[in-house]
Scaffold this motif. Structure first.
Motif, mmCIF file in Angstrom:
data_model
loop_
_atom_site.group_PDB
_atom_site.id
_atom_site.type_symbol
_atom_site.label_atom_id
_atom_site.label_comp_id
_atom_site.label_asym_id
_atom_site.label_seq_id
_atom_site.Cartn_x
_atom_site.Cartn_y
_atom_site.Cartn_z
ATOM 1 N N PRO A 93 0.813 -1.227 0.000
ATOM 2 C CA PRO A 93 0.000 0.000 0.000
ATOM 3 C C PRO A 93 0.848 1.279 0.000
ATOM 4 O O PRO A 93 0.447 2.286 -0.580
ATOM 5 N N PHE A 94 2.025 1.232 0.619
ATOM 6 C CA PHE A 94 2.900 2.402 0.599
ATOM 7 C C PHE A 94 3.366 2.707 -0.825
ATOM 8 O O PHE A 94 3.283 3.838 -1.291
ATOM 9 N N PHE A 95 3.864 1.688 -1.510
ATOM 10 C CA PHE A 95 4.331 1.909 -2.881
ATOM 11 C C PHE A 95 3.177 2.255 -3.818
ATOM 12 O O PHE A 95 3.359 3.046 -4.752
ATOM 13 N N GLU A 96 2.005 1.713 -3.572
ATOM 14 C CA GLU A 96 0.839 2.107 -4.365
ATOM 15 C C GLU A 96 0.475 3.571 -4.104
ATOM 16 O O GLU A 96 0.098 4.290 -5.026
ATOM 17 N N TYR A 97 0.606 4.006 -2.850
ATOM 18 C CA TYR A 97 0.337 5.405 -2.510
ATOM 19 C C TYR A 97 1.349 6.320 -3.197
ATOM 20 O O TYR A 97 0.984 7.355 -3.747
ATOM 21 N N PHE A 98 2.618 5.930 -3.187
ATOM 22 C CA PHE A 98 3.638 6.729 -3.876
ATOM 23 C C PHE A 98 3.322 6.811 -5.370
ATOM 24 O O PHE A 98 3.441 7.869 -5.983
ATOM 25 N N LYS A 99 2.905 5.695 -5.941
ATOM 26 C CA LYS A 99 2.577 5.671 -7.368
ATOM 27 C C LYS A 99 1.378 6.568 -7.668
ATOM 28 O O LYS A 99 1.398 7.335 -8.633
ATOM 29 N N SER A 100 0.336 6.486 -6.851
ATOM 30 C CA SER A 100 -0.863 7.287 -7.121
ATOM 31 C C SER A 100 -0.639 8.773 -6.847
ATOM 32 O O SER A 100 -1.404 9.603 -7.325
ATOM 33 N N ASN A 101 0.413 9.103 -6.126
ATOM 34 C CA ASN A 101 0.766 10.500 -5.852
ATOM 35 C C ASN A 101 2.156 10.807 -6.402
ATOM 36 O O ASN A 101 2.944 11.520 -5.784
ATOM 37 N N TYR A 102 2.415 10.232 -7.562
ATOM 38 C CA TYR A 102 3.745 10.320 -8.186
ATOM 39 C C TYR A 102 4.249 11.756 -8.330
ATOM 40 O O TYR A 102 5.396 12.040 -7.997
ATOM 41 N N LEU A 103 3.411 12.658 -8.816
ATOM 42 C CA LEU A 103 3.875 14.022 -9.048
ATOM 43 C C LEU A 103 4.360 14.669 -7.752
ATOM 44 O O LEU A 103 5.417 15.289 -7.714
ATOM 45 N N PHE A 104 3.607 14.497 -6.682
ATOM 46 C CA PHE A 104 4.018 15.071 -5.400
ATOM 47 C C PHE A 104 5.340 14.466 -4.931
ATOM 48 O O PHE A 104 6.296 15.183 -4.643
ATOM 49 N N PHE A 105 5.392 13.143 -4.834
ATOM 50 C CA PHE A 105 6.581 12.498 -4.280
ATOM 51 C C PHE A 105 7.803 12.666 -5.176
ATOM 52 O O PHE A 105 8.915 12.854 -4.673
ATOM 53 N N SER A 106 7.626 12.599 -6.478
ATOM 54 C CA SER A 106 8.786 12.780 -7.356
ATOM 55 C C SER A 106 9.294 14.217 -7.280
ATOM 56 O O SER A 106 10.496 14.455 -7.314
ATOM 57 N N THR A 107 8.389 15.175 -7.150
ATOM 58 C CA THR A 107 8.807 16.571 -7.010
ATOM 59 C C THR A 107 9.524 16.785 -5.687
ATOM 60 O O THR A 107 10.565 17.434 -5.631
ATOM 61 N N MET A 108 8.985 16.236 -4.622
ATOM 62 C CA MET A 108 9.556 16.439 -3.284
ATOM 63 C C MET A 108 10.872 15.699 -3.090
ATOM 64 O O MET A 108 11.797 16.230 -2.491
ATOM 65 N N LEU A 109 10.960 14.473 -3.574
ATOM 66 C CA LEU A 109 12.139 13.659 -3.314
ATOM 67 C C LEU A 109 13.169 13.705 -4.435
ATOM 68 O O LEU A 109 14.364 13.762 -4.170
ATOM 69 N N VAL A 110 12.729 13.663 -5.662
ATOM 70 C CA VAL A 110 13.647 13.562 -6.788
ATOM 71 C C VAL A 110 13.980 14.921 -7.377
ATOM 72 O O VAL A 110 15.131 15.223 -7.665
ATOM 73 N N GLY A 111 12.961 15.766 -7.506
ATOM 74 C CA GLY A 111 13.150 17.054 -8.146
ATOM 75 C C GLY A 111 13.766 18.100 -7.239
ATOM 76 O O GLY A 111 13.875 19.252 -7.620
ATOM 77 N N GLY A 112 14.163 17.714 -6.046
ATOM 78 C CA GLY A 112 14.742 18.686 -5.128
ATOM 79 C C GLY A 112 13.714 19.692 -4.659
ATOM 80 O O GLY A 112 14.046 20.822 -4.317
ATOM 81 N N GLY A 113 12.465 19.277 -4.678
ATOM 82 C CA GLY A 113 11.375 20.170 -4.333
ATOM 83 C C GLY A 113 11.446 20.753 -2.951
ATOM 84 O O GLY A 113 11.258 21.933 -2.760
ATOM 85 N N ALA A 114 11.731 19.943 -1.984
ATOM 86 C CA ALA A 114 11.746 20.445 -0.616
ATOM 87 C C ALA A 114 12.575 19.530 0.265
ATOM 88 O O ALA A 114 12.160 18.415 0.564
ATOM 89 N N ALA A 115 13.721 20.031 0.678
ATOM 90 C CA ALA A 115 14.585 19.262 1.568
ATOM 91 C C ALA A 115 13.853 18.959 2.873
ATOM 92 O O ALA A 115 14.064 17.922 3.493
ATOM 93 N N GLN A 116 12.966 19.867 3.271
ATOM 94 C CA GLN A 116 12.239 19.645 4.515
ATOM 95 C C GLN A 116 11.317 18.442 4.407
ATOM 96 O O GLN A 116 11.088 17.745 5.390
ATOM 97 N N PHE A 117 10.785 18.160 3.210
ATOM 98 C CA PHE A 117 9.952 16.974 3.071
ATOM 99 C C PHE A 117 10.794 15.722 3.247
ATOM 100 O O PHE A 117 10.399 14.794 3.940
ATOM 101 N N ARG A 118 11.955 15.688 2.626
ATOM 102 C CA ARG A 118 12.815 14.512 2.743
ATOM 103 C C ARG A 118 13.164 14.259 4.206
ATOM 104 O O ARG A 118 13.131 13.133 4.680
ATOM 105 N N ALA A 119 13.489 15.320 4.931
ATOM 106 C CA ALA A 119 13.825 15.183 6.349
ATOM 107 C C ALA A 119 12.633 14.653 7.141
ATOM 108 O O ALA A 119 12.790 13.753 7.982
ATOM 109 N N GLN A 120 11.448 15.166 6.877
ATOM 110 C CA GLN A 120 10.254 14.698 7.585
ATOM 111 C C GLN A 120 9.917 13.260 7.215
ATOM 112 O O GLN A 120 9.506 12.469 8.066
ATOM 113 N N TYR A 121 10.110 12.934 5.958
ATOM 114 C CA TYR A 121 9.835 11.573 5.508
ATOM 115 C C TYR A 121 10.829 10.593 6.136
ATOM 116 O O TYR A 121 10.467 9.491 6.535
#
Length: 181
Positions: A87-115
């Motif tokens: 379910p976690f990986f399915e959630y990441f997939k269904s919210n791909y734009l958010f997670f890819s922006t936050m984690l991969v696109g350098g969107g927000a270092a604070q998100f990575r730290a919180q995650y």
């Protein structure tokens, strides 16, 4: 609990969608409230009605996703790492734009730290340092090691365009976590 007007929900969703799209396209620092209102097709006042500024939008989006992951975690508490990971990986997939922006696109270092902190919290209580293979090791070191590896794997998976289905990722990651813990 009072019922929220569907128009409010629709406006908030449009604002969040516009925000994450813009963040993915041009980065957080270059986004303006006018950009967000234009993309969401709402008035600037509507944005300010729901959010203080773009920092508030980001904070609320991060909080929302972390809370949803916490809810997922609670509902899966009796499962092993493999079945619970799907379910976690399915959630990441269904919210791909958010997670890819936050984690991969350098969107927000604070998100990575919180995650990362969320992942450490998730694993607490799973480590046995009194006997077995981890006897004598420091629990905090093990937790941070496993959580950092997990976050890195999620980042890699998103960066590569999710080359494996959620079930395969959950199985592979679950087996690795069970071997370590």
């Amino acid at each position: 609990m009072p019922k929220i007007d569907r128009r409010i929900i629709k406006s908030q969703e449009a604002i969040k969608k516009a925000f994450i799209e813009l963040m993915n396209e041009k980065g957080f620092d270059k986004i303006t409230i006018q950009d967000i209102s234009d993309r969401a097709n709402v008035n600037r006042r509507t944005v300010y009605l729901h959010y203080l500024d773009k920092f508030d939008i980001l904070d609320k989006m991060i909080e929302d996703h972390i809370n949803k992951l916490r809810e997922l975690c609670k509902s899966l508490s009796e499962m092993d790492f493999i079945d619970g990971g799907v379910p976690f990986f399915e959630y990441f997939k269904s919210n791909y734009l958010f997670f890819s922006t936050m984690l991969v696109g350098g969107g927000a270092a604070q998100f990575r730290a919180q995650y990362l902190e969320f992942s450490v919290e998730l694993l607490k209580g799973e480590v046995n340092v009194t006997d077995g293979k981890n006897k004598g090791l420091n629990e905090e070191i093990i937790l941070r090691f496993v959580a950092a590896a997990y976050v890195e794997l999620v980042e890699w998976w998103l960066k590569e365009g999710m080359p494996y289905p959620p079930r395969v990722m959950a199985e592979q990651v679950g087996i690795l976590i069970e071997r370590i813990l």
